[in-house]
Design a protein around this motif. Structure first.
Motif, PDB file in Angstrom:
ATOM      1  N   LEU B 101       0.834  -1.211   0.000  1.00  0.00           N
ATOM      2  CA  LEU B 101       0.000   0.000   0.000  1.00  0.00           C
ATOM      3  C   LEU B 101       0.869   1.261   0.000  1.00  0.00           C
ATOM      4  O   LEU B 101       0.562   2.245  -0.682  1.00  0.00           O
ATOM      5  N   ARG B 102       1.986   1.209   0.740  1.00  0.00           N
ATOM      6  CA  ARG B 102       2.906   2.359   0.719  1.00  0.00           C
ATOM      7  C   ARG B 102       3.411   2.612  -0.703  1.00  0.00           C
ATOM      8  O   ARG B 102       3.480   3.750  -1.166  1.00  0.00           O
ATOM      9  N   GLU B 103       3.750   1.541  -1.392  1.00  0.00           N
ATOM     10  CA  GLU B 103       4.272   1.656  -2.753  1.00  0.00           C
ATOM     11  C   GLU B 103       3.200   2.217  -3.697  1.00  0.00           C
ATOM     12  O   GLU B 103       3.480   3.084  -4.529  1.00  0.00           O
ATOM     13  N   GLN B 104       1.969   1.729  -3.545  1.00  0.00           N
ATOM     14  CA  GLN B 104       0.875   2.208  -4.395  1.00  0.00           C
ATOM     15  C   GLN B 104       0.671   3.715  -4.217  1.00  0.00           C
ATOM     16  O   GLN B 104       0.511   4.459  -5.191  1.00  0.00           O
ATOM     17  N   ILE B 105       0.685   4.163  -2.980  1.00  0.00           N
ATOM     18  CA  ILE B 105       0.445   5.583  -2.697  1.00  0.00           C
ATOM     19  C   ILE B 105       1.632   6.435  -3.170  1.00  0.00           C
ATOM     20  O   ILE B 105       1.452   7.496  -3.773  1.00  0.00           O
TER      21      ILE B 105
END
Lengths: 169, 169
Positions: B101-105
């Protein structure tokens, strides 16, 4: 045990579940509601939200700072857009201050270092002006770098005495 | 704006409010429910909770760590006792990891240092085993120094496919 016979109530609820089991994970109306845990608030009924339509985040006061994690997951992974912030009249958060609650808890556990240390800097988030708090909580979401602001972010006061919403921000 | 006409729905709700405006602030059944924000969960209906009976705390997953502030206010100022922790099948929290999720954001806001800094250590709290998560979340409350344990603290899995509760902890 809880005085509500929730096990029996749930069996009755599930026995008449119908098509609800087919609802999709993402909220169909792309809506997030952030509101208080208050026992007198029924968000689904008060706003006319049907099963599957909206995420409902609730905490003491309806504080958006504590809701950021949930909002980010809701928007980024489940496609929600608009956010309604709803705080209310006669809220418990209007009845105390951080120092008063810290003192109450410390005194209740006199000599317990674990409690004393856990509570001494704890921020419970009370507020003394409902409308100002709603404005602040809406503004917090608008300024948070992780919250998407493509949808609307609005704030309402809910009157527990009448069931009515009033737009504030 | 939200696709739900909640203003009109609320006017209708308030027009038939009856005696609800006289309910007291403290939950009459001294119960706290901690559950997920999931749009398919209607705690009042699924558990048979009536207006005024219980505090309802909701966040992404139904994580108790994030509910401690609310639980403390509920117990210390408003006299609640028992706590029900309810997490559920098909939860969004089962579908990602913190790094994913960190990477997506980060990728969605490429070059935005405010977002990158805000998300780089953010703990979104995903889990990969529902029953274990319920046990962990109940245990967390039992061990927190500020949570009163004189009442029961129990954990249930709610099946969004059937509406049924299952005791886990």
């Amino acid at each position: 045990m809880a005085e509500i016979n929730f096990i029996q109530n749930n069996e009755q609820y599930a026995s008449n579940f119908g098509d609800r089991g087919k609802l999709a994970l993402p909220p169909s109306k792309k809506l997030i509601v952030v509101t208080c845990m208050d026992a007198r608030i029924n968000p689904a009924e008060a706003l006319g939200i049907k099963d599957g339509e909206a995420h409902v985040i609730r905490n003491a006061g309806g504080l958006t700072k504590e809701a950021v994690r949930s909002v980010v997951i809701s928007q980024r992974l489940l496609g929600t857009k608009d956010i309604l912030v709803i705080q209310h009249t006669d809220c418990g958060m209007l009845t105390f201050t951080d120092p008063s609650l810290r003192e109450q808890i410390t005194q209740a556990h006199s000599g317990n270092d674990g409690v004393t240390n856990a509570v001494k800097n704890f921020e419970f988030g009370p507020f003394d002006d409902l409308d100002q708090s709603i404005k602040n909580n809406v503004q917090f979401l608008k300024e948070d770098p992780l919250v998407l602001t493509g949808g609307s972010i609005t704030g309402y006061a809910y009157a527990v005495e009448t069931g009515k919403l009033r737009r504030v921000a």
